[in-house]
Design a protein around this motif. Structure first.
Motif, PDB file in Angstrom:
ATOM      1  N   UNK A 310       0.799  -1.220   0.000  1.00 17.62           N
ATOM      2  CA  UNK A 310       0.000   0.000   0.000  1.00 17.62           C
ATOM      3  C   UNK A 310       0.837   1.278   0.000  1.00 17.62           C
ATOM      4  N   UNK A 311       2.008   1.234   0.652  1.00 17.01           N
ATOM      5  CA  UNK A 311       2.818   2.448   0.758  1.00 17.01           C
ATOM      6  C   UNK A 311       4.046   2.429  -0.144  1.00 17.01           C
ATOM      7  N   UNK A 312       4.301   1.315  -0.811  1.00 15.41           N
ATOM      8  CA  UNK A 312       5.412   1.252  -1.754  1.00 15.41           C
ATOM      9  C   UNK A 312       6.780   1.113  -1.120  1.00 15.41           C
ATOM     10  N   UNK A 358       0.975  -0.943  23.208  1.00 19.14           N
ATOM     11  CA  UNK A 358       1.767  -0.543  22.052  1.00 19.14           C
ATOM     12  C   UNK A 358       1.036  -0.731  20.734  1.00 19.14           C
ATOM     13  N   UNK A 359       0.283  -1.823  20.625  1.00 18.27           N
ATOM     14  CA  UNK A 359      -0.445  -2.076  19.385  1.00 18.27           C
ATOM     15  C   UNK A 359      -1.665  -1.173  19.228  1.00 18.27           C
ATOM     16  N   UNK A 360      -2.297  -0.830  20.340  1.00 15.60           N
ATOM     17  CA  UNK A 360      -3.410   0.127  20.272  1.00 15.60           C
ATOM     18  C   UNK A 360      -2.899   1.480  19.757  1.00 15.60           C
ATOM     19  N   UNK A 361      -1.745   1.918  20.281  1.00 16.02           N
ATOM     20  CA  UNK A 361      -1.150   3.168  19.809  1.00 16.02           C
ATOM     21  C   UNK A 361      -0.731   3.060  18.341  1.00 16.02           C
ATOM     22  N   UNK A 362      -0.192   1.911  17.958  1.00 20.75           N
ATOM     23  CA  UNK A 362       0.180   1.696  16.551  1.00 20.75           C
ATOM     24  C   UNK A 362      -1.041   1.809  15.654  1.00 20.75           C
ATOM     25  N   UNK A 363      -2.130   1.202  16.072  1.00 18.50           N
ATOM     26  CA  UNK A 363      -3.373   1.241  15.296  1.00 18.50           C
ATOM     27  C   UNK A 363      -3.873   2.679  15.142  1.00 18.50           C
ATOM     28  N   UNK A 369      -1.930   8.588  10.265  1.00 17.15           N
ATOM     29  CA  UNK A 369      -0.972   8.824   9.184  1.00 17.15           C
ATOM     30  C   UNK A 369      -1.648   8.791   7.821  1.00 17.15           C
ATOM     31  N   UNK A 370      -2.731   8.035   7.705  1.00 18.53           N
ATOM     32  CA  UNK A 370      -3.519   8.030   6.479  1.00 18.53           C
ATOM     33  C   UNK A 370      -2.784   7.564   5.244  1.00 18.53           C
ATOM     34  N   UNK A 371      -1.863   6.615   5.405  1.00 23.02           N
ATOM     35  CA  UNK A 371      -1.184   6.057   4.241  1.00 23.02           C
ATOM     36  C   UNK A 371      -0.041   6.893   3.714  1.00 23.02           C
ATOM     37  N   UNK A 444      -9.404   0.455   0.473  1.00 24.64           N
ATOM     38  CA  UNK A 444      -8.903   1.228   1.608  1.00 24.64           C
ATOM     39  C   UNK A 444      -7.858   0.402   2.348  1.00 24.64           C
ATOM     40  N   UNK A 445      -6.579   0.584   1.980  1.00 24.96           N
ATOM     41  CA  UNK A 445      -5.511  -0.185   2.591  1.00 24.96           C
ATOM     42  C   UNK A 445      -5.341   0.088   4.066  1.00 24.96           C
ATOM     43  N   UNK A 446      -5.553   1.338   4.474  1.00 26.04           N
ATOM     44  CA  UNK A 446      -5.418   1.682   5.893  1.00 26.04           C
ATOM     45  C   UNK A 446      -6.478   0.966   6.718  1.00 26.04           C
ATOM     46  N   UNK A 447      -7.706   0.869   6.185  1.00 25.95           N
ATOM     47  CA  UNK A 447      -8.760   0.132   6.893  1.00 25.95           C
ATOM     48  C   UNK A 447      -8.377  -1.332   7.037  1.00 25.95           C
TER      49      UNK A 447
END
Length: 491
Positions: A310-312, A358-363, A369-371, A444-447
């Motif tokens: 998704x982000x290359x 940590x994973x909640x914050x990552x999510x 960041x929106x991709x 929607x890759x972020x979703x």
């Protein structure tokens, strides 16, 4: 003055610790690192393999999943055989199989050739790993055992997370045309060195059990049951035959349990003594490991896919983006191994809380960041936090699960734990992957990645509940939550 004879437990006749135990541990962890690295390092090489060998999507699936399938297939049987016939012998045999299969993989001239080599590689890895945990039980006692398992935990955490980085680095240096071959060939010098050093530092067992005491029927039932359960989970697409295989696998596992009870009741030696699950700490430790690896493995799966697709990001960039998790895990795994002897299950529960946080914050940050291309920088700190927590989970949990297991059952007990981890990994990737691809299919890759991470958080929450329940139960039973007992040597 001659040195005292060494016993099967790895100590001198006078009860002194094996003087080469830490060197022996380093040899074991080196081989274990090599086998666990191959779970993830191959992922970044798949595009090159597809191009150079004209591999189909099905072949690529088997290159990844076939390794996991045969790895899980032999774990318990290899662990039991090591208990009975000598862990040093099985360890060397496993390293030899794995090294030769790596050579075959690196020289592959077709996709089918590579698939077969990966299947054999998985067998070698499945032989090696229960010997490592069994040798730790054999060579170390008390607080030293916790520190040894701490090093094992660091090895597991780093090898799983660093695979994409090393794979991406090899491809960047050698080039995509031949770089995928060196992803496998790099194992050759490591394997040869591990065999030579194991001959020097691992003591052979002299009091071997007779071959007639080995439970061949139990091994077949368990192996067939594990394959039946794992096959549908590693399949790319769910077909009616997969449902039938899953049901058949569960039935065979039930038959395996009944058979083991029968063997034990008749005074025989079963593949797995079901009394293991009545050993304090073993059953909750095995359940927690299964749940944790369901979420743990999915983290790298969805993030690596998202960053590249998704982000290359290049394979190397994607690997570097998740390196903070590996670094955090390496730091606290050693600490967790030291403090588990006094803090017990509290260490594991604390680690799980940190991983989830940590994973909640990552999510949250992925969504914010929106991709954008800076996503990898934004998620570095929360992934570091999650990694710090992970280092407090894997090794301390394994230490507590095996704390009261008799040494002569350590290989089989470790094999059961690792089989649960492999099953958990397969379940996690299947669930998390389905949610990720469902999200990306809508455009929607972020979703997709946030849904996948939400699933990993839910699976880790299950592990946290298991840990809290065990902690509370220990306190209510009046047992200390920390403090490692001396090992049992009888059956």
């Amino acid at each position: 003055m001659t040195s005292p004879a060494r016993t099967a437990a790895g100590s001198s006749a006078a009860g002194e610790p094996e003087p080469n135990r830490w060197k022996a541990l380093s040899v074991c962890l080196t081989a274990g690192f090599m086998t666990l690295l191959d779970v993830s390092i191959v992922n970044v090489a798949l595009p090159s393999i597809a191009q150079e060998l004209d591999a189909s999507a099905s072949a690529l699936q088997w290159i990844v999943s076939g390794y996991a399938l045969t790895f899980g297939l032999v774990l318990v049987s290899a662990g039991r055989l090591g208990d009975a016939r000598g862990r040093r012998t099985l360890f060397i045999a496993g390293v030899l199989v794995f090294t030769l299969a790596s050579l075959a993989a690196g020289l592959a001239q077709s996709a089918a050739w590579l698939v077969v080599a990966r299947l054999v590689q998985g067998v070698g890895g499945g032989i090696i790993n229960p010997q490592v945990s069994g040798l730790i039980q054999q060579l170390f006692q008390g607080a030293e055992r916790g520190r040894a398992f701490g090093r094992l935990g660091a090895t597991i955490g780093v090898s799983t997370a660093i695979g994409p980085v090393l794979g991406g680095g090899i491809l960047a240096v050698v080039g995509p045309e031949h770089g995928w071959r060196w992803v496998f060939l790099v194992n050759l010098p490591v394997g040869v060195l591990a065999i030579l050093l194991s001959l020097r530092y691992l003591a052979p067992r002299r009091d071997k059990e007779p071959a007639r005491d080995l439970d061949a029927v139990g091994a077949v039932l368990l192996g067939a049951g594990v394959v039946g359960v794992l096959w549908p989970l590693v399949s790319e697409q769910w077909e009616p035959v997969d449902a039938a295989l899953l049901v058949a696998g569960l039935v065979l596992l039930a038959v395996f349990v009944l058979w083991e009870r029968r063997v034990d009741a008749r005074g025989g030696t079963p593949m797995v003594r079901l009394s293991l699950f009545r050993v304090p700490g073993y059953a909750p430790g095995a359940l927690l490991a299964l749940a944790y690896f369901s979420g743990f493995t999915g983290i790298f799966f969805v993030l690596t896919l998202y960053l590249q697709d998704q982000l290359g990001y290049t394979p190397l960039q994607a690997g570097l983006a998740i390196t903070p998790f590996a670094l955090g895990s390496a730091v606290t795994a050693a600490i967790g191994g030291r403090v588990v002897s006094t803090r017990g299950r509290t260490v594991v529960v604390t680690g799980l809380v940190l991983v989830i946080a940590g994973l909640v914050l990552t999510d949250v940050l992925l969504d914010a960041a929106g991709g954008r291309s800076v996503t990898g920088w934004w998620t570095a700190a929360p992934l570091l936090l999650a990694g710090l927590g992970s280092g407090l989970v894997i090794a301390p949990n394994q230490t507590l699960a095996l704390e009261h297991v008799p040494v002569d059952q350590a290989g089989a007990a470790g094999g059961v734990l690792q089989t649960g981890q492999r099953l958990g990994s397969a379940v996690g990737i299947a669930v998390v992957g389905a949610l990720y691809f469902a999200g990306t299919a809508s455009g929607d890759g972020t979703a997709g990645v946030t849904h996948g991470l939400a699933a990993t958080i839910a699976l880790l929450a299950v592990a946290l509940v298991i840990g809290v329940v065990d902690l509370v139960r220990r306190r209510h039973a009046g047992r200390p939550t920390g403090g490692l007992a001396e090992p049992h040597h009888g059956r």
